[in-house]
Scaffold this motif. Sequence first.
Motif, PDB file in Angstrom:
ATOM      1  N   THR A 225       0.817  -1.222   0.000  1.00 21.32           N
ATOM      2  CA  THR A 225       0.000   0.000   0.000  1.00 21.32           C
ATOM      3  C   THR A 225       0.851   1.273   0.000  1.00 21.32           C
ATOM      4  O   THR A 225       0.335   2.361  -0.239  1.00 21.32           O
ATOM      5  N   ASP A 226       2.165   1.140   0.228  1.00 21.74           N
ATOM      6  CA  ASP A 226       3.054   2.307   0.110  1.00 21.74           C
ATOM      7  C   ASP A 226       3.134   2.804  -1.331  1.00 21.74           C
ATOM      8  O   ASP A 226       3.652   3.884  -1.595  1.00 21.74           O
ATOM      9  N   THR A 233      -0.356   4.189   2.360  1.00 29.89           N
ATOM     10  CA  THR A 233       0.329   4.174   3.659  1.00 29.89           C
ATOM     11  C   THR A 233       1.692   4.818   3.447  1.00 29.89           C
ATOM     12  O   THR A 233       2.272   4.734   2.373  1.00 29.89           O
TER      13      THR A 233
END
Length: 450
Positions: A225-226, A233
Amino acid sequence: MTDQQTNLNNCRALNPENLEASVKSKVLRLASALPLLVASAAAAFAESAAPKQADVLENYANIAEANYKDSLAAAKKLQVAIEKLIAEPSEATLKAAREAWLISRVPYTQTEAFRFGNPIIDEWEGKVNAWPLDEGLIDYVAASYGDDSPENELYVANVISKKLIKVNGKDVDASKITKSLLADDLHEAGGVEANVSTGYHAVEFLLWGQDLNGTGPGAGNRPPTDFDPKNCTGGNCDRRAQYLSVVTDLMIDDLKWMAKQWGKNGAARLAVTQATGTNGVRAIFTGLGSLTYGEMAGERMKLGLLLHDPEEEHDCFADNTHNSHYYNVIGIRNIYFGEYTRPDGSKVSGPSASDLVRAKDPEIDKRVRAAINNTVEKMGVLKQRAETKERYDQMIAHGNTEGNAVVQAAIDALVAQAKELERAIAVLKLEAIQFEGSHSLDEPGKVLPQ
């Protein structure tokens, strides 16, 4: 002498006992001379069987070209996996990108035996393989990392989070992450070698994130999700994806350039194959010896073992250091033996440095080959331990007697290998070659905490 005396002497000479003694004497003289005759013949045969220096250098260049082309091909596959991760961030696409990075390191780490003796590589290598890096320059880091460094004003610059940064007192536009920003403005900015913004380890950090486990188990654990702007995130997911895409593309450019240097009319190839006198062979042994001693035995292994510091391991975010070390020594073997096995199983081979040494002194060549094989064996033990019991950063931990011993055995093998390479250099009557040194080997008191 009278006829009677002559006949008497002839009879004595023909006496069976005298004749037998004479034959025995000649046989003994012949037997005593035989080893010298055999040695002389062997030496003459070895000299006549010696390969032409030009053929050895040509094969060396052919191996370099193939090795860098394979590194480029693997990097292109990595790029495909990274673009899939960016397009569809998930555990599956992140895992695939990480696997592609690990695979890409196999051919590249074998090329490092071409360093040190070839100035073209020395001047270029930092673009693709510089380490260790201050990862706070690139992205967010944990609080335990700290928020400043007296040696580096960009220690926590976090360019991914900023559109304007100050470098050497000047404002730098970082609104768009470009190759120029990474390569020209940020890489080694301020003359600080730890400001690494390009190459394999920048990509590694972006794929894994920080390894916050110290000398305990576990690698970096960045979430997919980075890279997902829709479910972000870590903040700045679009810019993180942009950085990852650009830095990978830049690495491909750099590998493409180096592969070209070893092509038919490439500058690196010509510098070796057209070198005057023994300079081409000197380049081979300078690379073999310096990677063996100062770089591997010293900076990459002994330093971390002395300090018990996981920050001194090579592929630290991915916990892949054991493979980097192993394939470094495979690269040394490739060059000395004159044979490289490509990822598809095909081989590039021909006259070798080993052949040159064997022609001068077969025993010295035997010693060098045995030393290299011993290093490969010891590094294989380290690699197997990393894959079945504990990773390299755990092996070098304070108090891990067994793990420390495995690492030290590999270091000892490398040091012994360096000594045998020095014997080979002497046999070939090359001018004195100075291997890269390391305080951790030569003056450990300078690196240990006071």
